[in-house]
Scaffold this active site. Structure first.
Site, PDB file in Angstrom:
ATOM      1  N   LYS A  94      41.464   4.084  17.652  1.00  0.00           N
ATOM      2  CA  LYS A  94      40.778   3.495  18.813  1.00  0.00           C
ATOM      3  C   LYS A  94      41.781   3.187  19.927  1.00  0.00           C
ATOM      4  O   LYS A  94      41.780   2.114  20.528  1.00  0.00           O
ATOM      5  CB  LYS A  94      39.980   2.257  18.406  1.00  0.00           C
ATOM      6  CG  LYS A  94      38.916   2.561  17.338  1.00  0.00           C
ATOM      7  CD  LYS A  94      38.174   1.322  16.907  1.00  0.00           C
ATOM      8  CE  LYS A  94      37.100   1.670  15.868  1.00  0.00           C
ATOM      9  NZ  LYS A  94      37.666   2.160  14.590  1.00  0.00           N
ATOM     10  N   ARG A 350      -4.542  -9.236   1.150  1.00  0.00           N
ATOM     11  CA  ARG A 350      -4.521  -9.803  -0.201  1.00  0.00           C
ATOM     12  C   ARG A 350      -5.410  -8.986  -1.138  1.00  0.00           C
ATOM     13  O   ARG A 350      -6.468  -8.507  -0.742  1.00  0.00           O
ATOM     14  CB  ARG A 350      -4.992 -11.257  -0.171  1.00  0.00           C
ATOM     15  CG  ARG A 350      -4.093 -12.181   0.632  1.00  0.00           C
ATOM     16  CD  ARG A 350      -4.617 -13.607   0.597  1.00  0.00           C
ATOM     17  NE  ARG A 350      -4.632 -14.129  -0.755  1.00  0.00           N
ATOM     18  CZ  ARG A 350      -3.588 -14.725  -1.343  1.00  0.00           C
ATOM     19  NH1 ARG A 350      -2.452 -14.864  -0.670  1.00  0.00           N
ATOM     20  NH2 ARG A 350      -3.685 -15.187  -2.571  1.00  0.00           N
ATOM     21  N   LYS A 351      -4.971  -8.892  -2.382  1.00  0.00           N
ATOM     22  CA  LYS A 351      -5.799  -8.216  -3.386  1.00  0.00           C
ATOM     23  C   LYS A 351      -7.006  -9.070  -3.752  1.00  0.00           C
ATOM     24  O   LYS A 351      -8.107  -8.568  -3.936  1.00  0.00           O
ATOM     25  CB  LYS A 351      -4.964  -7.930  -4.635  1.00  0.00           C
ATOM     26  CG  LYS A 351      -4.506  -6.488  -4.782  1.00  0.00           C
ATOM     27  CD  LYS A 351      -3.823  -6.304  -6.119  1.00  0.00           C
ATOM     28  CE  LYS A 351      -3.445  -4.857  -6.363  1.00  0.00           C
ATOM     29  NZ  LYS A 351      -4.569  -3.939  -6.349  1.00  0.00           N
ATOM     30  N   LYS A 354      -8.473 -15.362  -0.928  1.00  0.00           N
ATOM     31  CA  LYS A 354      -7.806 -16.652  -1.014  1.00  0.00           C
ATOM     32  C   LYS A 354      -8.852 -17.767  -0.887  1.00  0.00           C
ATOM     33  O   LYS A 354      -9.604 -17.811   0.081  1.00  0.00           O
ATOM     34  CB  LYS A 354      -6.762 -16.755   0.101  1.00  0.00           C
ATOM     35  CG  LYS A 354      -5.826 -17.943   0.001  1.00  0.00           C
ATOM     36  CD  LYS A 354      -4.770 -17.842   1.098  1.00  0.00           C
ATOM     37  CE  LYS A 354      -3.802 -18.997   1.053  1.00  0.00           C
ATOM     38  NZ  LYS A 354      -2.785 -18.912   2.129  1.00  0.00           N
ATOM     39  N   ASP A 376       2.397   2.551   0.969  1.00  0.00           N
ATOM     40  CA  ASP A 376       2.111   2.401  -0.451  1.00  0.00           C
ATOM     41  C   ASP A 376       3.123   3.221  -1.228  1.00  0.00           C
ATOM     42  O   ASP A 376       3.889   4.014  -0.643  1.00  0.00           O
ATOM     43  CB  ASP A 376       0.680   2.837  -0.775  1.00  0.00           C
ATOM     44  CG  ASP A 376       0.150   2.153  -2.039  1.00  0.00           C
ATOM     45  OD1 ASP A 376       0.887   1.340  -2.622  1.00  0.00           O
ATOM     46  OD2 ASP A 376      -0.999   2.430  -2.420  1.00  0.00           O
ATOM     47  N   ASP A 377       3.134   3.021  -2.542  1.00  0.00           N
ATOM     48  CA  ASP A 377       4.124   3.727  -3.353  1.00  0.00           C
ATOM     49  C   ASP A 377       3.668   5.139  -3.696  1.00  0.00           C
ATOM     50  O   ASP A 377       4.396   6.104  -3.504  1.00  0.00           O
ATOM     51  CB  ASP A 377       4.453   2.930  -4.611  1.00  0.00           C
ATOM     52  CG  ASP A 377       3.220   2.640  -5.475  1.00  0.00           C
ATOM     53  OD1 ASP A 377       2.086   2.688  -4.948  1.00  0.00           O
ATOM     54  OD2 ASP A 377       3.397   2.357  -6.675  1.00  0.00           O
ATOM     55  N   LEU A 379       0.214   8.033  -3.906  1.00  0.00           N
ATOM     56  CA  LEU A 379      -1.139   8.412  -3.506  1.00  0.00           C
ATOM     57  C   LEU A 379      -1.731   9.304  -4.600  1.00  0.00           C
ATOM     58  O   LEU A 379      -1.186  10.371  -4.900  1.00  0.00           O
ATOM     59  CB  LEU A 379      -1.123   9.162  -2.173  1.00  0.00           C
ATOM     60  CG  LEU A 379      -2.447   9.778  -1.716  1.00  0.00           C
ATOM     61  CD1 LEU A 379      -3.517   8.702  -1.544  1.00  0.00           C
ATOM     62  CD2 LEU A 379      -2.259  10.559  -0.418  1.00  0.00           C
ATOM     63  N   GLY A 382      -7.888   8.468  -2.796  1.00  0.00           N
ATOM     64  CA  GLY A 382      -7.800   7.651  -1.595  1.00  0.00           C
ATOM     65  C   GLY A 382      -8.506   6.313  -1.691  1.00  0.00           C
ATOM     66  O   GLY A 382      -8.553   5.563  -0.710  1.00  0.00           O
ATOM     67  N   SER A 384      -8.018   3.206  -3.177  1.00  0.00           N
ATOM     68  CA  SER A 384      -7.358   1.941  -2.873  1.00  0.00           C
ATOM     69  C   SER A 384      -6.943   1.862  -1.411  1.00  0.00           C
ATOM     70  O   SER A 384      -6.977   0.786  -0.794  1.00  0.00           O
ATOM     71  CB  SER A 384      -6.140   1.743  -3.773  1.00  0.00           C
ATOM     72  OG  SER A 384      -5.174   2.750  -3.547  1.00  0.00           O
TER      73      SER A 384
END
Length: 464
Positions: A94, A350-351, A354, A376-377, A379, A382, A384
Site C-alpha cells: 500500500k 408464525r406456525k 399466538k 425456505d430450506d 421445496l 408448494g 407450505s
C-alpha cells in the site's frame, strides 16, 4: 510479458483466480513450524507447496514481515524465492509517496524483492505511480474501495453527486499508464463491486475480504465477475490443510463460469455433515422418499451455515424486494444468517396462532404494500409455501419470489409458478445426486435407484 497478461495466462479463459495471501502471524503458526530455525519460512514454504496448483498469484503483506524485525525481511526474500517463477507475486505494501521516496519503494519492491506487482494508495495522484509504471512488465493495484468497516467514512463521501471511490475510479482510468493499473475492491463492499465493474468492465480487480471479514465468492460471482483475483489469507493459512482450502475456494470461483460446481461442493458439505440422509422416510407432504434433507442440522455447523447464506445471497442479488420472510422452522436460522449477510430486514409468519401478548401472526416490522421474498430450506410440493404466502398477502404484503436451497423436483416449482410466483433454487435434487456420485459419496447404482424412485431424470450416460 506484461503482468496482467501473465495473470490472464495463469487464470485461463475464465480470467478468475485465487490470490493466496502469505501473511504470517507467529502466535498462529502450527507447533511443527516453531521447531524450525525460521518458523515463518518453514510454514509458508509448506503453504506454497500445497497451494501452488490452485494459486493464480501470491500476495505477501509487507506489514507482517516488518513486524518480525530485520529477520522478517530476510524471511520475505526467502519466501519470494520459494514461489514458482510461473506464479506472479503481488507485494501488498500500500505504498504511496512522491519523487525519490516513491522511486525507493519501487526499487525495494521490484529490484530487491523481485515482485511482479504492488498495491498503491492513489491519494498523491498519478505522480506517485510513475516510478512503478516505468518498470517494464510490472503492474499495480490501486486502492479504490477497501473492505474494512470504516472505509465508507472517506470512500463513500459524495463528490460531484457520486461516491468518492467512483469519482476516483473515473479519474484513474484517464491517467497515463492506466492499462497497467488494477483496482483493489473489497468483497464486503457489494455495491461498490457492482458499480465499479459497470464502470470498468475489462479492468482486473484484486478483491480482498473473503472469509473471516465476511466476503463471499458467490456474491463476487454475481457482482464483479472477470477479470478478477479473489485474495484469501487467513481462510487458507489457518486451515489444517491449506491445499484443500485453496481447492475449495477455487472450485467456488470456477462456479462463476461452471454452475455445476456449486451443487458439487454443496452436496459434499451436506453429505459430510449428515444433512443428507439415505433410507426410507415419510416427508411432511406425506410422500415416501429414499433420501431426506435434514437442513435443521445446519445450526450445528456455523461455517457451513455461513456458506449456505452466501449462496442464498447470490440469488437474492438479482431480485428486488423490501424484506425477507423465513418459513419456520428450518429456514429461521438460514433467514437470520442471510439477513445478517446482506443487511436486509427479516420477518416470519408464525406456525401457530399466538394467543398471548400482541397475538401477531407475523413477527417483525413491516408495512403493507412492501415486497417480501420467501426463504425456505427445501421445496417439495408448494403447499407450505402457499400457506405462508396467504398469511403474508392477507397482511397486505406482496410476494413475487421464493428462494430455497434445494428443489426436490416433486412438482412444487410448477405449482407455484402456475400461481404466478417465481422460484429460485441453489441446487436441484438431481444435481445433488449427480454430484454425490461424482464425489464418490454414493455408488452410481444407488443414485440411479433414488432417481427412479422419485421420478427424476436418469443420470447422464457414459458417452455423454
Amino acid at each position: 510479458m506484461e503482468f496482467f497478461d501473465r495473470l490472464g495466462a495463469r487464470t485461463g479463459p475464465a480470467r478468475l483466480g485465487l490470490c493466496v495471501g502469505l501473511d504470517p502471524v507467529p502466535a498462529r503458526l502450527p507447533g511443527w513450524a516453531r521447531q524450525h530455525p525460521d518458523p515463518t519460512l518453514a510454514f509458508l514454504r509448506w503453504v506454497i507447496e500445497t497451494t501452488a496448483e490452485f494459486a493464480a498469484a501470491y500476495k505477501p503483506n509487507l506489514a507482517f514481515y516488518l513486524a518480525l524485525g530485520v529477520s522478517g525481511l530476510e524471511s520475505l526474500r526467502a519466501v519470494r524465492a520459494a514461489i514458482p517463477p510461473e506464479i506472479p507475486v503481488i507485494l501488498d505494501g500500500k505504498f504511496g509517496d512522491i519523487g525519490w521516496t516513491a522511486e525507493a519503494y519501487a526499487q525495494f519492491a521490484f529490484d530487491v524483492l523481485r515482485a511482479d506487482a504492488v498495491t498503491l494508495s492513489p491519494f498523491l495522484g498519478p505522480e506517485a505511480l510513475r516510478p512503478f509504471l516505468s518498470r517494464e512488465g510490472r503492474g499495480i493495484f490501486l486502492l479504490i474501495r477497501t473492505s474494512n468497516p470504516g472505509a465508507e467514512a472517506v470512500q463513500e463521501l459524495q463528490v460531484g453527486g457520486e461516491p468518492f471511490y467512483q469519482a476516483l475510479a473515473r479519474q484513474v482510468q484517464g491517467w497515463p499508464g492506466s492499462e497497467r493499473i488494477g483496482f483493489v475492491v473489497g468483497a464486503t463492499a457489494s455495491g461498490a463491486l457492482a458499480a465499479l465493474r459497470r464502470m470498468a468492465p475489462d479492468r482486473w480487480f484484486l478483491i480482498p475480504g473473503v472469509g473471516p471479514q465476511g466476503g463471499d465468492p458467490e456474491t463476487v460471482r454475481i457482482l464483479a465477475g472477470p477479470p478478477a483475483l479473489i485474495a484469501a489469507s487467513r481462510e487458507i493459512l489457518e486451515a489444517s490443510d491449506p491445499g484443500a482450502a485453496a481447492r475449495f475456494l477455487i472450485e467456488r470461483l470456477q462456479g462463476m463460469s461452471s454452475p455445476s460446481v456449486v451443487p458439487r461442493t454443496l452436496a459434499r458439505w451436506l453429505y459430510e455433515t449428515g444433512c443428507i440422509r439415505f433410507g426410507e422416510f415419510v416427508l411432511k407432504s406425506g410422500q415416501r422418499s429414499p433420501i431426506y434433507l435434514d437442513l435443521r442440522r445446519l445450526v450445528a455447523f456455523p461455517q457451513l451455515l455461513e456458506r449456505v447464506a452466501g449462496m442464498y445471497a447470490a440469488l437474492l442479488e438479482r431480485l428486488t424486494f423490501d424484506r425477507l420472510a423465513a418459513i419456520p422452522y428450518a429456514a429461521l436460522p438460514i433467514g437470520t444468517a442471510v439477513a445478517l449477510r446482506i443487511g436486509r430486514p427479516l420477518l416470519y409468519p408464525r406456525k401457530e396462532a399466538k394467543t398471548y401478548g400482541t397475538a401477531q401472526r407475523i413477527e417483525g416490522d413491516f408495512h403493507p404494500g412492501e415486497t417480501v421474498v420467501i426463504l425456505d430450506d427445501v421445496l417439495t410440493t408448494g403447499a407450505s409455501k402457499r400457506e405462508v404466502i396467504q398469511t403474508l398477502e392477507e397482511a397486505g404484503l406482496r410476494v413475487t419470489d421464493i428462494v430455497v436451497l434445494v428443489d426436490r423436483e416433486q412438482g412444487g416449482r410448477q405449482e407455484l409458478e402456475a400461481a404466478g410466483y417465481r422460484v429460485h433454487a441453489v441446487a436441484t435434487l438431481t444435481a445433488l445426486l449427480d454430484a454425490l456420485v461424482i464425489e464418490g459419496k454414493i455408488p452410481s447404482a444407488e443414485g440411479d435407484r433414488i432417481r427412479k424412485a422419485l421420478g427424476l431424470r436418469p443420470a447422464p450416460s457414459a458417452s455423454g
